[in-house]
Design a protein around this motif. Structure first.
Motif, PDB file in Angstrom:
ATOM      1  N   PHE A 376       0.826  -1.196   0.000  1.00 17.44           N
ATOM      2  CA  PHE A 376       0.000   0.000   0.000  1.00 17.44           C
ATOM      3  C   PHE A 376       0.866   1.254   0.000  1.00 17.44           C
ATOM      4  O   PHE A 376       2.066   1.214   0.306  1.00 17.44           O
ATOM      5  N   HIS A 377       0.234   2.375  -0.325  1.00 20.56           N
ATOM      6  CA  HIS A 377       0.940   3.650  -0.338  1.00 20.56           C
ATOM      7  C   HIS A 377       1.330   4.063   1.071  1.00 20.56           C
ATOM      8  O   HIS A 377       2.368   4.692   1.285  1.00 20.56           O
ATOM      9  N   ARG A 378       0.490   3.711   2.044  1.00 22.91           N
ATOM     10  CA  ARG A 378       0.766   4.017   3.451  1.00 22.91           C
ATOM     11  C   ARG A 378       0.548   2.757   4.270  1.00 22.91           C
ATOM     12  O   ARG A 378      -0.279   1.913   3.941  1.00 22.91           O
ATOM     13  N   GLN A 379       1.261   2.672   5.353  1.00 18.90           N
ATOM     14  CA  GLN A 379       1.128   1.499   6.218  1.00 18.90           C
ATOM     15  C   GLN A 379      -0.247   1.470   6.883  1.00 18.90           C
ATOM     16  O   GLN A 379      -0.789   0.397   7.160  1.00 18.90           O
ATOM     17  N   THR A 380      -0.817   2.642   7.117  1.00 20.27           N
ATOM     18  CA  THR A 380      -2.153   2.690   7.715  1.00 20.27           C
ATOM     19  C   THR A 380      -3.178   2.004   6.823  1.00 20.27           C
ATOM     20  O   THR A 380      -4.078   1.311   7.311  1.00 20.27           O
ATOM     21  N   GLU A 381      -3.063   2.183   5.513  1.00 22.98           N
ATOM     22  CA  GLU A 381      -3.983   1.546   4.591  1.00 22.98           C
ATOM     23  C   GLU A 381      -3.853   0.027   4.633  1.00 22.98           C
ATOM     24  O   GLU A 381      -4.847  -0.697   4.548  1.00 22.98           O
ATOM     25  N   GLN A 382      -2.630  -0.453   4.780  1.00 25.04           N
ATOM     26  CA  GLN A 382      -2.426  -1.904   4.883  1.00 25.04           C
ATOM     27  C   GLN A 382      -3.075  -2.462   6.143  1.00 25.04           C
ATOM     28  O   GLN A 382      -3.721  -3.525   6.122  1.00 25.04           O
ATOM     29  N   LEU A 383      -2.928  -1.745   7.257  1.00 26.07           N
ATOM     30  CA  LEU A 383      -3.542  -2.195   8.508  1.00 26.07           C
ATOM     31  C   LEU A 383      -5.069  -2.175   8.412  1.00 26.07           C
ATOM     32  O   LEU A 383      -5.738  -3.075   8.929  1.00 26.07           O
TER      33      LEU A 383
END
Length: 471
Positions: A376-383
């Motif tokens: 993902f572009h950001r780790q928050t999106e992956q979580l």
């Protein structure tokens, strides 16, 4: 008519924002209008088209709607089907629940008709078992005219019902006419009662005649299934060669996997039937009482007109109807004399149907877990993707427990502990539904944002795909 799902349309603005790397060199933009010069690459348009064709096959051609109302135009029928298509894309497990309820209801209706009229038909024809066929036919006609018994005459015309007959009856296939004017659509129980009482004649319609009314045949269904199989084979081939896949392909795989189940359940249901079979009320019989699909559901209609909760009713109606909690007869459905758009079933095998729906919901969330390690572009999106996938996979558990508790009869017993357990499971079911809705919306938003960080291997295609014909 080709309909591209909303999620794919929302992908387009991100096409030029994505920065893929085909050979280790980052490029600022991607021109999706041109085909790549290399034969072992694919464009983002190829991915979008493959997913769009598969989703179209799943959500449009696989849906078997009920028979439309009288004098309804193409716009009303198309908009209703579009709504069902969107629901199939968002919550395909509810489509499976709806299809399963219709299947068990259709099978039960066929069994009831065969048990009651089939045995009587065999007994009536058995009286002429040792007589020539022509003589038996003559006696058959004489007995009908002499006895003057409408139920016996109806039984003699009975032909064995199949599951297709049951589907046809529950989807609004039999319209009652009184004095040559349409009165209302009959459900199978009402039709069976009126035939037994001699108020109407036995409808003589074969499975072949019902199939002739259907707009779907084995070829059209086979083409849709081939598209699904081809899409799955591509993903399996990419996995075998360690090539990444997009989140849109994962979501399409989940929808396709569940739609195949609904497609199989609806295999015997007539598709896109335009008009029902006419059943005439006999003038010698007293007028029928209140019919199931003749009047509006007053409670729901009042709530819908209330200023404080009209949108809540419209939001909850599809969920309650597909799950079989309550089928609302809207003013539009009653006015057009049709079965509710998301109705057309009875109360049969509730626990089994709930189990099927919950299992499919868990499979739906489990397939989304395939994007666990997506870049993902950001780790928050992956979580968020991981959490939403797990919530979808786990949210059906409280619903299954609550349904099992109610069906077991423990909720009817007088015990403080049992009351506490029942209330707790009910509250947990409501919370799990809200969690599911939130998680599904989260996945859709992440699907739209995912083209910002597509890995380079996404555009590499397996070598053998160009040798296979596909849609």
């Amino acid at each position: 008519m080709t309909l591209i799902p909303l999620a794919i349309l929302l992908y387009i603005p991100f096409v030029y924002a994505s920065q893929p790397s085909l050979n280790g060199t980052s490029i600022p933009t991607l021109d999706v209008s041109d085909c790549p010069s290399c034969s072992d690459t694919r464009t983002l348009w190829d991915i979008l088209w493959s997913c769009a064709a598969t989703l179209f096959a799943c959500a449009w051609t696989a849906i078997h709607p009920n028979i439309p109302g009288m004098k309804e135009g193409k716009l009303a029928m198309t908009s209703r089907r579009l709504l069902i298509m969107v629901m199939a894309l968002i919550a395909p497990e509810l489509m499976i629940t709806w299809a399963a309820r219709q299947f068990f209801s259709a099978r039960a209706a066929a069994k009831k008709f065969n048990d009651e009229f089939g045995s009587q038909h065999a007994q009536a024809n058995g009286d002429h078992g040792d007589i020539a066929e022509s003589t038996a036919t003559l006696l058959h006609e004489i007995s009908e005219s002499d006895e003057g018994s409408a139920p016996k005459a109806a039984v003699r015309n009975f032909r064995e019902w199949t599951v297709t007959h049951g589907f046809f009856a529950w989807m609004g296939g039999f319209m009652l006419y009184v004095n040559d004017k349409p009165r209302a659509t009959l459900d199978p129980d009402e039709l069976q009662t009126f035939i037994r009482e001699g108020s109407v004649d036995m409808p003589v319609i074969t499975e072949a005649e019902i199939a002739d009314r259907s707009k779907g045949d084995g070829l059209s269904k086979g083409i849709a299934i081939l598209q699904l199989v081809w899409f799955v084979l591509q993903l399996v081939a990419r996995y075998a060669q360690n090539l990444p896949i997009t989140l849109l392909e994962i979501d399409t795989l989940a929808v396709a996997a569940l739609t195949c189940i609904a497609y199989r359940i609806w295999w015997k249901k007539p598709k896109d039937v335009g008009c029902p079979y006419t059943v005439h009320w006999k003038t010698t019989a007293s007028l029928p009482r209140k019919l199931t699909y003749e009047y509006v559901d007053n409670i729901t209609y009042i709530l819908a007109r209330c200023d404080c909760c009209p949108y809540f009713v419209y939001l909850v109606y599809p969920i309650t109807s597909l799950m079989g909690i309550e089928v609302t007869i809207s003013p539009r459905a009653a006015r057009s004399r049709r079965v509710p758009s998301l109705g057309g079933y009875g109360e049969y095998h509730g626990v089994i149907i709930t189990l099927i729906g919950c299992f499919c919901g868990m499979v739906f969330g489990g397939i989304h877990c395939l994007g666990w390690n997506f870049l993902f572009h950001r780790q928050t999106e992956q979580l968020l993707w991981r959490a939403a996938s797990l919530m979808i996979m786990c949210s059906p558990v409280p619903i299954l427990l609550s349904s099992s508790f109610v069906s077991s009869g423990m909720s009817n017993s007088s015990s403080v502990l049992r009351d506490i357990i029942g209330i707790s499971l009910f509250v947990a079911s409501i919370i799990s539904i809200l969690i599911y809705i939130t998680a599904r919306v989260t996945l859709i938003v992440l699907l739209i944002l995912s083209p910002q960080s597509l890995p380079s291997g996404v555009y590499v295609t397996v070598a053998w795909t160009k040798f296979f014909p596909h849609l």
